[in-house]
Design a protein around this motif. Structure first.
Motif, PDB file in Angstrom:
ATOM      1  N   GLY A 245       6.489   8.302   4.747  1.00  0.00           N
ATOM      2  CA  GLY A 245       7.268   8.300   3.515  1.00  0.00           C
ATOM      3  C   GLY A 245       6.402   8.156   2.283  1.00  0.00           C
ATOM      4  O   GLY A 245       6.529   8.915   1.314  1.00  0.00           O
ATOM      5  N   ALA A 246       5.520   7.167   2.310  1.00  0.00           N
ATOM      6  CA  ALA A 246       4.636   6.938   1.161  1.00  0.00           C
ATOM      7  C   ALA A 246       3.724   8.132   0.929  1.00  0.00           C
ATOM      8  O   ALA A 246       3.484   8.542  -0.219  1.00  0.00           O
ATOM      9  CB  ALA A 246       3.813   5.671   1.395  1.00  0.00           C
ATOM     10  N   THR A 247       3.202   8.720   2.004  1.00  0.00           N
ATOM     11  CA  THR A 247       2.306   9.872   1.872  1.00  0.00           C
ATOM     12  C   THR A 247       3.032  11.059   1.245  1.00  0.00           C
ATOM     13  O   THR A 247       2.506  11.731   0.347  1.00  0.00           O
ATOM     14  CB  THR A 247       1.756  10.275   3.252  1.00  0.00           C
ATOM     15  OG1 THR A 247       1.129   9.145   3.858  1.00  0.00           O
ATOM     16  CG2 THR A 247       0.747  11.404   3.126  1.00  0.00           C
ATOM     17  N   ILE A 248       4.250  11.312   1.698  1.00  0.00           N
ATOM     18  CA  ILE A 248       5.029  12.439   1.169  1.00  0.00           C
ATOM     19  C   ILE A 248       5.326  12.250  -0.308  1.00  0.00           C
ATOM     20  O   ILE A 248       5.165  13.176  -1.116  1.00  0.00           O
ATOM     21  CB  ILE A 248       6.331  12.590   1.975  1.00  0.00           C
ATOM     22  CG1 ILE A 248       6.023  13.106   3.377  1.00  0.00           C
ATOM     23  CG2 ILE A 248       7.301  13.537   1.272  1.00  0.00           C
ATOM     24  CD1 ILE A 248       7.198  13.044   4.336  1.00  0.00           C
ATOM     25  N   VAL A 249       5.726  11.055  -0.696  1.00  0.00           N
ATOM     26  CA  VAL A 249       6.061  10.798  -2.100  1.00  0.00           C
ATOM     27  C   VAL A 249       4.826  10.916  -2.990  1.00  0.00           C
ATOM     28  O   VAL A 249       4.876  11.504  -4.076  1.00  0.00           O
ATOM     29  CB  VAL A 249       6.714   9.419  -2.247  1.00  0.00           C
ATOM     30  CG1 VAL A 249       6.877   9.045  -3.723  1.00  0.00           C
ATOM     31  CG2 VAL A 249       8.075   9.404  -1.562  1.00  0.00           C
TER      32      VAL A 249
END
Length: 297
Positions: A245-249
Motif C-alpha cells: 500500500g505504501a509503495t503504491i501510494v
C-alpha cells in the motif's frame, strides 16, 4: 516469470489491476465534486465492517462493503441536510467507525489484530481466492456505474443545479456516487489498505489533470496511471519485501510530482503562445476596431 508462478501473486496482481482501474474511475468524480477525502472517511467506517466480519466469522470484505455502504449513505445525507453541525456528525461517524473496528476485532479474539493491520495497510500474502472473487464482483459494479452513467455523473459533478434543471435525479445520483465510493474502498483495501485507498482515488486523477484538458482524456490517463502504479508497487513489494500500500501510494505521488514538473513549462509556453497570437490578431485589426476594443476595456 517467477512472479507469476506463485498463486498468491497471481491473485495479488489481478486485485492490483482491478484496484488501479476502479479507484481513479470513481475518484475523478469525487475530485470534481471537491470530495477528495470522502474515501478516507469511508475507509474509517469500513473498519467496523472488518471487525464485524472477524467477530461473526464471515468474509471481512463483504461485511466491510455492507457497513461502508451504510456509512457512505449516512455521509451523503449528512452532507445534504446537516448544514449547521454536519462536520461534527461526520467526525463522530469517522472516529466511531475506527473505534468500532478495533473493539470488534479484539472481541473476536483468535489473534486477529495482525489481520486487521493487513486490512488497514494492505497485504499481498493474505489475498485469498474468496477475496479475489469478491473484488472482481465489486469492481464490475464500480465500472458498470462509472462507465455506464458517465454522462450523468459528469453532469452532477460539474453543476448540480444545472443537472437538476435538466431533469436528472440529482439526489439519487448523489447517493449512487456515495455507494459506489464505498464499494471502491472495499475493492482496494486488500491491496492498498483502508487507510491509503483514498490516495489512489485522488492522486492519479490529480496527476492526470496536470497534462490533460478534457474530462474524457483525464479519465483514461488517471486509470492508466492507477494501473501502472498498482502493478509496479505490487511487483516491488514482492521483490523488495516492502509494504504494498505504501509503495503504491508513494509511486503515485512520484508520478504526480514528475508530471507537475513537466506541465509547468508547457503551461507557460501555451500562455506565451496564446498571448502572442492575441497580439498578432490585434495588429491585424483595423485602427477603428482597435480603438473600439480599447474603449470597451
Amino acid at each position: 516469470m517467477e512472479i507469476l508462478q506463485d498463486p498468491f501473486m497471481q491473485r495479488a496482481l489481478l486485485a492490483a489491476v482491478l484496484v488501479g482501474v476502479t479507484a481513479p474511475a470513481l475518484g475523478i468524480h469525487l475530485v470534481q465534486r471537491r470530495q477528495a477525502l470522502m474515501g478516507d472517511g469511508i475507509g474509517h467506517v469500513a473498519m467496523t465492517g472488518v471487525g464485524l466480519g472477524f467477530l461473526m466469522q464471515a468474509n471481512p470484505v463483504w461485511m466491510a462493503t455492507l457497513v461502508a455502504v451504510v456509512g457512505a449513505i449516512a455521509m451523503e445525507l449528512i452532507r445534504a441536510y446537516g448544514r449547521t453541525r454536519g462536520d461534527i456528525a461526520l467526525a463522530m461517524l469517522f472516529y466511531g467507525g475506527m473505534a468500532g473496528g478495533v473493539l470488534l476485532t479484539n472481541l473476536s479474539g483468535t489473534g486477529s489484530n495482525a489481520n486487521l493491520v493487513s486490512y488497514l495497510f494492505g497485504s499481498l500474502s493474505t489475498v485469498s481466492d474468496e477475496d479475489v472473487t469478491a473484488i472482481c464482483l465489486l469492481a464490475g459494479f464500480v465500472l458498470l456505474i462509472t462507465v455506464g452513467l458517465r454522462r450523468q455523473l459528469f453532469a452532477i459533478s460539474q453543476d448540480e443545479e444545472f443537472a437538476r434543471v435538466t431533469g436528472l435525479p440529482v439526489r439519487a445520483l448523489n447517493l449512487l456516487v456515495a455507494v459506489t465510493a464505498a464499494v471502491t474502498v472495499t475493492v482496494g483495501m486488500r491491496v492498498v489498505g483502508l487507510l491509503l485507498v483514498s490516495a489512489l482515488m485522488v492522486v492519479p486523477v490529480a496527476a492526470a489533470q496536470q497534462v490533460t484538458r478534457s474530462f474524457a482524456v483525464t479519465f483514461v490517463a488517471a486509470v492508466a496511471i492507477g494501473v501502472a502504479v498498482t502493478l509496479s508497487g505490487t511487483v516491488a513489494s514482492y521483490y523488495r519485501d516492502v509494504p504494498p500500500g505504501a509503495t503504491i501510494v508513494l509511486l503515485a505521488i512520484g508520478v504526480f510530482v514528475v508530471l507537475t514538473a513537466l506541465a509547468t513549462p508547457l503551461a507557460r509556453r501555451r500562455a506565451k503562445a496564446l498571448e502572442t497570437a492575441e497580439d498578432e490578431c490585434d495588429l491585424d485589426l483595423p485602427a477603428s476596431a482597435r480603438a473600439t476594443d480599447r474603449a470597451r476595456v
